[in-house]
Write a protein that holds these residues in place. Structure first.
Motif, short mmCIF file in Angstrom:
data_model
loop_
_atom_site.label_atom_id
_atom_site.label_comp_id
_atom_site.label_asym_id
_atom_site.label_seq_id
_atom_site.Cartn_x
_atom_site.Cartn_y
_atom_site.Cartn_z
N MET A 20 -21.25 0.31 -12.73
CA MET A 20 -22.14 -0.83 -12.51
C MET A 20 -23.60 -0.45 -12.72
O MET A 20 -24.37 -1.20 -13.31
N SER A 21 -23.99 0.72 -12.25
CA SER A 21 -25.37 1.17 -12.43
C SER A 21 -25.68 1.32 -13.91
O SER A 21 -26.73 0.90 -14.39
N LEU A 22 -24.73 1.93 -14.64
CA LEU A 22 -24.90 2.11 -16.08
C LEU A 22 -25.11 0.75 -16.75
O LEU A 22 -26.05 0.54 -17.52
N TRP A 23 -24.22 -0.19 -16.45
CA TRP A 23 -24.28 -1.48 -17.11
C TRP A 23 -25.55 -2.25 -16.73
O TRP A 23 -26.22 -2.82 -17.60
N LEU A 24 -25.89 -2.25 -15.45
CA LEU A 24 -27.09 -2.98 -15.03
C LEU A 24 -28.35 -2.35 -15.63
O LEU A 24 -29.32 -3.04 -15.93
N GLY A 25 -28.31 -1.03 -15.81
CA GLY A 25 -29.44 -0.35 -16.46
C GLY A 25 -29.60 -0.82 -17.90
O GLY A 25 -30.69 -1.19 -18.34
N ILE A 26 -28.49 -0.83 -18.64
CA ILE A 26 -28.51 -1.28 -20.03
C ILE A 26 -28.94 -2.75 -20.10
O ILE A 26 -29.76 -3.15 -20.94
N LEU A 69 -16.82 2.72 -9.02
CA LEU A 69 -17.43 1.52 -9.56
C LEU A 69 -18.96 1.60 -9.57
O LEU A 69 -19.61 1.07 -10.47
N VAL A 70 -19.53 2.32 -8.59
CA VAL A 70 -21.00 2.41 -8.50
C VAL A 70 -21.57 2.95 -9.80
O VAL A 70 -22.54 2.40 -10.34
#
Lengths: 194, 173
Positions: free
Chosen positions: A48-54, A44-45
Motif C-alpha cells: 500500500m505504501s508503494l502504491w500510494l507513493g507512486i 499489506l503495509v
C-alpha cells in the motif's frame, strides 16, 4: 445489515461446530484467524505504501485530469439529459476517474457532489434517470489498479500478485455494459415511473 | 500475451510514472515518500474488519458449516461452473466491502494465492462493488427516497460480474 450477517456467521459456525463435535478446531480457528489478520496486514503495509507513493507522483502530474479528459466524450454521450457544460458532468467524470485508479476515498466526495448537481436538475425525491444511470456506473465501477487486493495477494505469497487484474477489469466491463442496457430498458417501464 | 501484460504492469507503472515526473520537473522522490506514509493508515483502517471477518469465516470453516453450505448449493454452483468455495464471497460482496475483503483473503490464504480458486476470489473481489452501500450513501446524501430501477440494475450488474468472473477466469487462468 452487516451486523446480523457477522453475528449469524459466528452463531451458525459455533452451532454446527457443537453438532459436529469440532469445538477444538473452532476454538483454534478463532485464535489463528485473528493472528493471521496481523500477518496479512503487515505484508499489506509495504504494498500500500508503494502504491500510494507512486500515486502521489501521478497525482502531482495530473493523472486524474488526463483520465478525466479521456472519459469526457463517453460521459457526455451517456448523459444526453444533462447539459454538456453542467457541473454535474465534471463531478461525475472526476468520481469515475478516481474510482478507476482505486482512489475510493477521493471518489466518494466527487460522487456526492455529482448527485447534488443532478438533484438541482431533478428537484424531486424520486431518482432521475441520470441518477440511476450514474449509480449503475458506480456499482460496476472499473478498477484499473485494485491496490488493496494486489497487496493482500503479495502478502500471501502470490508469484504474480497482479495477474487477476485482467479478469476483474473484463468482468466489471461486462457487468457495466449489461447493467446500463438493463437500466435503459427499465427506465421506460411504467412501474419505475419517476 | 496475458502473461506478459500481467508480469509487466507493475514494473512499467513504477518506471513510467516517475519517469514522466522527472521530465515534468516534479520532485519524484519526495512525492513518493509523502504518499507512501499514508500506507500504514490505510491498513490500520482495513485491519479491524479483517480480524472480524477472518474470525467469522474461520469459525464457519472449522465447524464444517462452510462444507454444508457448499454441498447445499452444489447443484446451482456446478451449473454455472463456480467453485463452491466462492459462494460466501459472492453473497457478501454487494453488502460489505470490508467483509468481502476479509472473506476473499481467507479464501486466498486457504487455497493458495496461485490456485484457480485463489485467483478467482481475487478477481471476484476486484470486479464488483458494494452496491447497497453505494446506493445508500449517494441517494442518502441528496434525500432521494424512490430509488426506482437503480436497485435492480445494480444487483443485475453484480450477478453479471460474478458470472463473467467465473467465465473469464476459466478462460484465462
Amino acid at each position: 445489515m452487516i451486523n446480523y450477517i457477522w453475528f449469524f456467521m459466528i452463531a451458525i459456525g459455533v452451532l454446527v461446530g457443537i453438532i459436529n463435535g469440532r469445538m477444538a478446531e473452532v476454538s483454534k480457528a478463532i485464535i489463528d484467524s485473528a493472528q493471521t489478520a496481523v500477518a496479512i496486514s503487515i505484508g499489506l503495509v509495504g504494498v500500500m505504501s508503494l502504491w500510494l507513493g507512486i500515486m502521489k507522483i501521478a497525482d502531482k502530474l495530473g493523472l486524474t485530469d488526463i483520465i478525466a479528459k479521456l472519459l469526457k466524450p463517453t460521459i457526455i454521450r451517456l448523459f444526453p439529459d444533462v447539459p454538456k457544460d453542467h457541473p454535474a458532468i465534471s463531478a461525475m467524470i472526476m468520481n469515475i476517474s478516481a474510482n478507476m485508479l482505486g482512489l475510493g476515498n477521493a471518489a466518494t466526495p466527487f460522487g456526492i457532489k455529482a448527485m447534488e448537481y443532478l438533484q438541482e436538475l431533478n428537484k424531486k425525491d424520486s431518482a432521475s434517470n441520470a441518477m440511476c444511470r450514474f449509480l449503475v456506473i458506480n456499482t460496476a465501477s472499473i478498477q484499473l489498479i485494485p491496490a488493496v487486493m494486489i497487496g493482500i495477494r503479495a502478502s500471501l505469497g502470490a508469484k504474480n500478485p497482479a495477474d487477476f487484474v485482467i479478469v476483474s477489469v473484463l468482468s466489471t466491463s461486462t457487468a457495466l455494459v449489461a447493467g446500463l442496457i438493463l437500466n435503459k430498458y427499465l427506465e421506460k417501464m411504467p412501474i419505475f415511473k419517476e | 500475451m496475458m502473461k506478459i501484460i500481467s508480469e509487466w504492469i507493475i514494473p512499467i507503472l513504477v518506471l513510467v510514472i516517475p519517469f514522466y515526473g522527472i521530465i515534468k520537473n516534479v520532485k519524484v522522490y519526495e512525492g513518493f515518500v509523502d504518499g507512501a506514509k499514508e500506507g500504514i493508515s490505510v491498513v490500520i483502517k482495513i485491519f479491524p474488519a479483517l480480524v472480524a471477518m477472518l474470525v467469522a469465516i474461520g469459525v464457519l470453516r472449522a465447524s464444517g458449516a462452510l462444507d454444508l453450505l457448499g454441498k447445499f448449493l452444489m447443484p446451482f454452483t456446478n451449473k454455472i461452473g463456480m467453485p463452491q468455495e466462492l459462494v460466501p464471497l459472492a453473497l457478501i460482496r454487494p453488502l460489505s466491502g470490508s467483509g468481502a475483503l476479509g472473506i476473499a483473503t481467507e479464501i486466498i490464504k486457504t487455497h493458495g494465492a496461485d490456485s484457480l480458486i485463489g485467483k478467482m476470489a481475487s478477481a471476484m473481489y476486484g470486479s464488483t462493488e458494494t452496491t447497497f452501500y453505494v446506493l445508500a450513501v449517494y441517494y442518502g446524501a441528496v434525500g432521494i427516497k424512490k430509488m426506482r430501477h437503480s436497485v435492480i440494475s445494480g444487483i443485475f450488474a453484480d450477478i453479471i460480474a460474478i458470472l463473467s468472473c467465473v467465465f473469464y477466469s476459466r478462460l484465462f487462468f
